[in-house]
Motif scaffolding. Sequence first.
Motif, PDB file in Angstrom:
ATOM      1  N   SER A   8     111.545  60.888  14.835  1.00  0.00           N
ATOM      2  CA  SER A   8     111.054  60.091  13.708  1.00  0.00           C
ATOM      3  C   SER A   8     109.533  60.093  13.649  1.00  0.00           C
ATOM      4  O   SER A   8     108.856  60.202  14.680  1.00  0.00           O
ATOM      5  CB  SER A   8     111.560  58.651  13.816  1.00  0.00           C
ATOM      6  OG  SER A   8     110.965  58.002  14.925  1.00  0.00           O
ATOM      7  N   PRO A   9     108.953  59.959  12.454  1.00  0.00           N
ATOM      8  CA  PRO A   9     107.490  59.921  12.310  1.00  0.00           C
ATOM      9  C   PRO A   9     106.846  58.785  13.107  1.00  0.00           C
ATOM     10  O   PRO A   9     105.736  58.951  13.607  1.00  0.00           O
ATOM     11  CB  PRO A   9     107.296  59.723  10.802  1.00  0.00           C
ATOM     12  CG  PRO A   9     108.532  60.290  10.182  1.00  0.00           C
ATOM     13  CD  PRO A   9     109.637  59.978  11.142  1.00  0.00           C
ATOM     14  N   VAL A  10     107.523  57.644  13.230  1.00  0.00           N
ATOM     15  CA  VAL A  10     106.910  56.531  13.948  1.00  0.00           C
ATOM     16  C   VAL A  10     106.761  56.854  15.432  1.00  0.00           C
ATOM     17  O   VAL A  10     105.796  56.439  16.084  1.00  0.00           O
ATOM     18  CB  VAL A  10     107.722  55.228  13.738  1.00  0.00           C
ATOM     19  CG1 VAL A  10     109.054  55.267  14.497  1.00  0.00           C
ATOM     20  CG2 VAL A  10     106.901  54.013  14.167  1.00  0.00           C
ATOM     21  N   GLU A  61     104.287  48.464  12.939  1.00  0.00           N
ATOM     22  CA  GLU A  61     105.451  49.211  13.398  1.00  0.00           C
ATOM     23  C   GLU A  61     105.062  50.235  14.465  1.00  0.00           C
ATOM     24  O   GLU A  61     105.852  50.564  15.360  1.00  0.00           O
ATOM     25  CB  GLU A  61     106.103  49.913  12.199  1.00  0.00           C
ATOM     26  CG  GLU A  61     107.436  50.577  12.506  1.00  0.00           C
ATOM     27  CD  GLU A  61     108.026  51.263  11.291  1.00  0.00           C
ATOM     28  OE1 GLU A  61     109.168  51.737  11.386  1.00  0.00           O
ATOM     29  OE2 GLU A  61     107.341  51.328  10.246  1.00  0.00           O
ATOM     30  N   ILE A  62     103.828  50.708  14.375  1.00  0.00           N
ATOM     31  CA  ILE A  62     103.333  51.656  15.373  1.00  0.00           C
ATOM     32  C   ILE A  62     102.816  50.917  16.607  1.00  0.00           C
ATOM     33  O   ILE A  62     103.155  51.255  17.741  1.00  0.00           O
ATOM     34  CB  ILE A  62     102.195  52.511  14.780  1.00  0.00           C
ATOM     35  CG1 ILE A  62     102.700  53.320  13.577  1.00  0.00           C
ATOM     36  CG2 ILE A  62     101.596  53.436  15.836  1.00  0.00           C
ATOM     37  CD1 ILE A  62     101.591  54.030  12.818  1.00  0.00           C
ATOM     38  N   ALA A 115      98.964  55.307  10.609  1.00  0.00           N
ATOM     39  CA  ALA A 115      99.832  54.636   9.644  1.00  0.00           C
ATOM     40  C   ALA A 115      99.603  55.171   8.239  1.00  0.00           C
ATOM     41  O   ALA A 115     100.550  55.397   7.476  1.00  0.00           O
ATOM     42  CB  ALA A 115      99.583  53.132   9.685  1.00  0.00           C
ATOM     43  N   ALA A 157     103.748  59.012  15.654  1.00  0.00           N
ATOM     44  CA  ALA A 157     102.539  58.201  15.473  1.00  0.00           C
ATOM     45  C   ALA A 157     102.182  57.456  16.754  1.00  0.00           C
ATOM     46  O   ALA A 157     101.012  57.393  17.145  1.00  0.00           O
ATOM     47  CB  ALA A 157     102.742  57.218  14.320  1.00  0.00           C
ATOM     48  N   LEU A 173     100.935  58.929   7.863  1.00  0.00           N
ATOM     49  CA  LEU A 173     102.394  59.096   7.865  1.00  0.00           C
ATOM     50  C   LEU A 173     103.104  58.056   7.012  1.00  0.00           C
ATOM     51  O   LEU A 173     104.334  57.965   7.044  1.00  0.00           O
ATOM     52  CB  LEU A 173     102.915  59.037   9.308  1.00  0.00           C
ATOM     53  CG  LEU A 173     102.343  60.091  10.265  1.00  0.00           C
ATOM     54  CD1 LEU A 173     103.008  59.990  11.635  1.00  0.00           C
ATOM     55  CD2 LEU A 173     102.510  61.496   9.701  1.00  0.00           C
ATOM     56  N   LYS A 174     102.316  57.247   6.271  1.00  0.00           N
ATOM     57  CA  LYS A 174     102.866  56.234   5.364  1.00  0.00           C
ATOM     58  C   LYS A 174     103.797  55.259   6.117  1.00  0.00           C
ATOM     59  O   LYS A 174     104.950  55.034   5.729  1.00  0.00           O
ATOM     60  CB  LYS A 174     103.618  56.897   4.202  1.00  0.00           C
ATOM     61  CG  LYS A 174     102.714  57.756   3.324  1.00  0.00           C
ATOM     62  CD  LYS A 174     103.487  58.439   2.213  1.00  0.00           C
ATOM     63  CE  LYS A 174     102.564  59.170   1.274  1.00  0.00           C
ATOM     64  NZ  LYS A 174     101.772  60.217   1.954  1.00  0.00           N
ATOM     65  N   LEU A 175     103.243  54.705   7.200  1.00  0.00           N
ATOM     66  CA  LEU A 175     103.969  53.744   8.020  1.00  0.00           C
ATOM     67  C   LEU A 175     103.208  52.433   8.056  1.00  0.00           C
ATOM     68  O   LEU A 175     102.040  52.350   7.657  1.00  0.00           O
ATOM     69  CB  LEU A 175     104.133  54.277   9.454  1.00  0.00           C
ATOM     70  CG  LEU A 175     104.890  55.601   9.618  1.00  0.00           C
ATOM     71  CD1 LEU A 175     104.716  56.127  11.035  1.00  0.00           C
ATOM     72  CD2 LEU A 175     106.365  55.410   9.308  1.00  0.00           C
ATOM     73  N   ASP A 176     103.865  51.398   8.549  1.00  0.00           N
ATOM     74  CA  ASP A 176     103.197  50.118   8.744  1.00  0.00           C
ATOM     75  C   ASP A 176     102.513  50.128  10.107  1.00  0.00           C
ATOM     76  O   ASP A 176     103.115  50.524  11.111  1.00  0.00           O
ATOM     77  CB  ASP A 176     104.207  48.974   8.668  1.00  0.00           C
ATOM     78  CG  ASP A 176     103.523  47.629   8.727  1.00  0.00           C
ATOM     79  OD1 ASP A 176     103.463  47.056   9.822  1.00  0.00           O
ATOM     80  OD2 ASP A 176     103.041  47.147   7.682  1.00  0.00           O
TER      81      ASP A 176
END
Length: 479
Positions: free
Chosen positions: A416-418, A172-173, A163, A421, A166-169
């Motif tokens: 998508s990055p997610v 969300e992963i 997270a 991840a 990749l600047k994700l929550d």
Amino acid sequence: MLTILGFAMIATFLVLIMTKKMSPIAALVLIPALFCVAVGQGAQLGDYVIEGVGNLAPTAAMLMFAIVYFGVMIDVGLFDPIVRGILKFCQADPMRIVVGTAVLAAIVSLDGDGSTTFMITVSAMYPLYKRLKMSLVVMTGVAATANGVMNTLPWGGPTARAATALKLDASEIFVPMIPALAMGLLAVFVLAYVLGIRERKRLGMLTLDEALAREPQPEPETVSAGTGGTGGKDRLRKGTAASGSASGTGTESSAGGAEGADGDDDFQGLDPNRPTLRPKLYWFNAGLTAALLTAMIMELLPIPVLFLLGAALALTVNFPHMPDQRARIAAHADNVLNVSGMVFAAAVFTGVLTGTGMVEHMADWVVGTVPDAMGPHMDIVTGLLSLPLTYFMSNDGFYFGVLPVLAEAGAAHGVSPVEIARASLAGQALHMSSPLVPAVYVLVGMAKVEFGDHTRFTVKWAVLTSLVVLAAGILFGIM
């Protein structure tokens, strides 16, 4: 050249420890030192090692005080109710014991710390394995693989790293990955069942009274991963109704009928009458542990600081007299020294691997070998690459060094990055048996299993479990 030397260094290290030509701690120090000289950067060896030690020092501190803290919690009986329930389920059946190992490791893994999981699991299950002459690498393999699947919890490390990178929550992963991870955990339980059946066929099945009557081996030895050999059979007196059969109904009823009031209390991995028990402080210790885990999840303080404070408080309250505190610290000093020594030895390996640029060149070469036609399937590629890369690299190196490159390549093809991840979590079942994971040395050290034996036995099952997670993610449309 650095790419070739990097792979050669890792291969040399693995061959030497798996063939038992060198101890892990010696190999972790000497092999990278030699390769650092070989690449012409011997003059920078000191800088690389100091940088590696600096990076891993917080991990070493965390493990040191986590071992003391959870060692004290085991001593005072905090986990006895959980362990007692697992052991009642296990009775003296090798299959149930192996399945119970997986269940216990999975439950304790909820705290997000591998060393804690292994300490509690081995403390509970080791006496059973020794009493029944079961293979100890089965215990370490099942425990490590179960912990690897559970290590994907948001507070366990990999998910948070993915997270952050990749600047994700994190939710969300993780949340969409729950069905795939559940399939991975189910695969671990099925594996435990199969290995348990294999142990039952090798050893037979005792009644509880017969197991209690047996003398445990005086000195623990390394147990091989093989299932062959008749020595165990010749020494083992089987249940009267079994007659050498692995699964007769007479054996099951005999085992169940032998379990009396005394059997429940006596057949425990942890001595129910040990003098360190503190039943009057049970709820204090439970509350302290819950508060500690909550603070870890909420990141109120750095984890090493939390364990340092927790260990000091647990010792002071449970053992207010100085001689008792010294005795508890001494009781766990062996594990603390072994693990912290291994962490700092691993710092040499990772420091050289990173400082010389080997990791970067290896990662670039691996990513560069991915055909352009696989671009639209970069999530699957990432999942497959996560197996070897998280085994040969630290999680930090993979998630902060390689994952952004994979995510960028995937984004160019509409992935998508997610999704990248989520796929990157697939290799964690294998990662937990990596020689670069300090907690695995807690596991093999307490179980008195050679790391090479553990590696030879566990890797194939961990790879299979990781592939189950990846396949389930694809099947459920998560990736």
